[in-house]
Design a protein around this motif. Structure first.
Motif, PDB file in Angstrom:
ATOM      1  N   LEU A  23      38.281 -32.552   3.869  1.00 26.82           N
ATOM      2  CA  LEU A  23      37.057 -31.824   3.541  1.00 26.82           C
ATOM      3  C   LEU A  23      36.078 -32.702   2.783  1.00 26.82           C
ATOM      4  O   LEU A  23      34.858 -32.481   2.831  1.00 26.82           O
ATOM      5  N   SER A  57      38.913 -26.591  10.221  1.00 21.05           N
ATOM      6  CA  SER A  57      38.106 -26.519   9.006  1.00 21.05           C
ATOM      7  C   SER A  57      37.162 -27.708   8.869  1.00 21.05           C
ATOM      8  O   SER A  57      36.249 -27.682   8.039  1.00 21.05           O
ATOM      9  N   ASP A 112      36.825 -27.188  -4.246  1.00 24.40           N
ATOM     10  CA  ASP A 112      37.339 -27.776  -3.011  1.00 24.40           C
ATOM     11  C   ASP A 112      38.859 -27.646  -2.921  1.00 24.40           C
ATOM     12  O   ASP A 112      39.415 -27.539  -1.827  1.00 24.40           O
ATOM     13  N   ARG A 143      39.508 -24.258  -1.586  1.00 25.12           N
ATOM     14  CA  ARG A 143      39.271 -24.266  -0.136  1.00 25.12           C
ATOM     15  C   ARG A 143      40.423 -24.934   0.606  1.00 25.12           C
ATOM     16  O   ARG A 143      40.814 -24.509   1.696  1.00 25.12           O
ATOM     17  N   SER A 144      40.978 -25.978   0.003  1.00 25.22           N
ATOM     18  CA  SER A 144      42.049 -26.734   0.656  1.00 25.22           C
ATOM     19  C   SER A 144      43.335 -25.938   0.765  1.00 25.22           C
ATOM     20  O   SER A 144      44.177 -26.227   1.625  1.00 25.22           O
ATOM     21  N   ARG A 190      38.507 -18.471   4.920  1.00 23.66           N
ATOM     22  CA  ARG A 190      37.634 -19.541   4.441  1.00 23.66           C
ATOM     23  C   ARG A 190      36.231 -19.007   4.180  1.00 23.66           C
ATOM     24  O   ARG A 190      35.599 -19.358   3.178  1.00 23.66           O
ATOM     25  N   ARG A 191      35.734 -18.184   5.085  1.00 24.21           N
ATOM     26  CA  ARG A 191      34.391 -17.641   4.915  1.00 24.21           C
ATOM     27  C   ARG A 191      34.304 -16.788   3.657  1.00 24.21           C
ATOM     28  O   ARG A 191      33.372 -16.934   2.849  1.00 24.21           O
ATOM     29  N   LEU A 245      36.173 -16.853   0.993  1.00 25.97           N
ATOM     30  CA  LEU A 245      36.300 -17.687  -0.200  1.00 25.97           C
ATOM     31  C   LEU A 245      35.005 -18.452  -0.478  1.00 25.97           C
ATOM     32  O   LEU A 245      34.524 -18.490  -1.619  1.00 25.97           O
ATOM     33  N   ASP A 246      34.427 -19.055   0.541  1.00 23.05           N
ATOM     34  CA  ASP A 246      33.185 -19.803   0.345  1.00 23.05           C
ATOM     35  C   ASP A 246      32.084 -18.901  -0.204  1.00 23.05           C
ATOM     36  O   ASP A 246      31.354 -19.281  -1.130  1.00 23.05           O
TER      37      ASP A 246
END
Length: 380
Positions: free
Chosen positions: A98, A111, A247, A250-251, A261-262, A264-265
């Motif tokens: 990432l 991802s 990050d 996200r990882s 992922r969406r 969380l972001d």
């Protein structure tokens, strides 16, 4: 809570703890050594590979490759043995990808690329080459990071549960979360909820939590319950304003789970505007002080989801005794999701509070551990 790969649960909450000749260029001089220890590391990857079957072909294949490669096992052995070795290792790989690290391995990660390559016979060499090139960057992550997921989609179960508690109290709630990681679930009232047949919460929120009601009739008010204050207690808190922590969160989300992922972001972006307060502390030692900061006439709601199981039995019992005692002294409610429902693999969400001077615990709801579905058992 939604698409494709999000059907199965991650293994980070299920795993405890969790024939090349040296030409790869990996320097593993300060990792764990010894055949028996590497056997334990290999077992962690084999166990996770089995859990990934039918859920994440990429992670299944990566785990099996590592489990059969002594040099990759030596690298993975840098993870302290009180942590989930396989999960930390996989998260460290994704963290570097990432961050833009070069290598053929990136071609396999949804991802990282919109047209991800299916796992094939070249995956093993791609992994080995990446680890050889990135060993110096991977090793600090392996030594220091943990599987501190912040499963924001669990708020799908918390929203109706908090709404139910709010009906029983006078005034806005003071929220206290145990083991909140970055504290994203403390912001549950700032999210929009889509349960398929019903939409609730902050309808204009940039964060949408998707779930479905598998049974029962949960309270899903249009307006979120009122919150007076919010604080979390975590031994190793994450900071939503720290790019490295963000990050890392996200990882920890598997690369083939786009809905998670969406969510969380979006939650991280919202939280950075007004970060939740998360204090570094021990649940046993610091919980009384945190509760003591809240005026005695303010209703308190303590929340814990998939946290207490990580504690030794005597520590779990001590937390329960502390909260039961405080519930008898002041308006205090506790939502705890730490036990499995049974055959459907869901998590029990229990509600503890004082009723007519007696501490009472009821099963309020069940939920898939990442909030994909909820089932309501309580009264509306």
């Amino acid at each position: 809570m939604a698409d494709g790969g999000d059907e199965r649960t991650d293994a980070d909450e299920r795993i405890d703890a969790d024939e090349r000749d040296g030409s790869s260029g990996l320097d593993n001089s300060d990792g764990r050594n010894g055949g028996s220890e590497l056997d334990e590391v290999a077992s962690a990857f084999t166990e996770l590979a089995a859990w990934c079957e039918g859920s994440s072909e990429l992670y299944e294949r990566l785990c099996r490759i590592v489990a059969d490669d002594p040099e990759l096992l030596e690298l993975a052995a840098a993870v302290p043995d009180d942590r989930s070795t396989a999960n930390v290792f996989l998260a460290a790989l994704q963290f570097r990808l990432l961050r833009g690290a070069d290598g053929r391995l990136a071609e396999y990660y949804p991802s990282v690329t919109d047209d991800a390559r299916e796992p094939d016979g070249a995956l093993g060499d791609a992994l080995r080459d990446f680890c050889a090139a990135q060993a110096d960057a991977l090793r600090p992550l392996l030594r220091t990071r943990r599987t501190q997921t912040n499963a924001v989609r669990r708020c799908a179960a918390l929203y109706p549960a908090v709404a139910r508690v709010a009906r029983e109290v006078d005034g806005p709630l003071a929220l206290v979360e145990l083991g909140p990681s970055a504290g994203l679930n403390l912001l549950f009232d700032r999210y929009r909820y889509d349960y398929g047949d019903a939409v609730a919460g902050a309808v204009d929120s940039p964060v949408t939590i998707r779930s479905e009601v598998a049974g029962g009739d949960p309270p899903l008010p249009d307006d979120p319950p009122a919150v007076r204050s919010r604080v979390g207690i975590d031994l190793h808190p994450m900071d939503v304003t720290d790019p490295d922590d963000a990050d890392w969160l996200r990882s920890l989300v598997w690369p083939d789970l786009p809905e998670r992922r969406r969510a969380l972001d979006d939650a991280l972006a919202l939280a950075r505007r007004d970060p939740p307060r998360v204090v570094e502390g021990d649940l046993l030692d610091d919980l009384p002080d945190v509760l003591g900061e809240i005026p005695s006439d303010v209703p308190v709601l303590v929340v814990s989801t998939l946290v207490l199981y990580q504690l030794p039995p005597d520590a779990r019992e001590a937390v329960r005794e502390t909260l039961a005692e405080r519930a008898g002294e002041r308006p205090l409610h506790w939502l705890s999701g730490d036990d499995e429902l049974g055959e459907n693999d869901g998590i029990r969400l229990e509600w503890t509070r004082a009723v007519d001077g007696e501490v009472r615990t009821d099963l309020l709801a069940g939920f898939e551990q990442h909030g994909r579905w909820i089932e309501w058992y309580g009264s509306g």
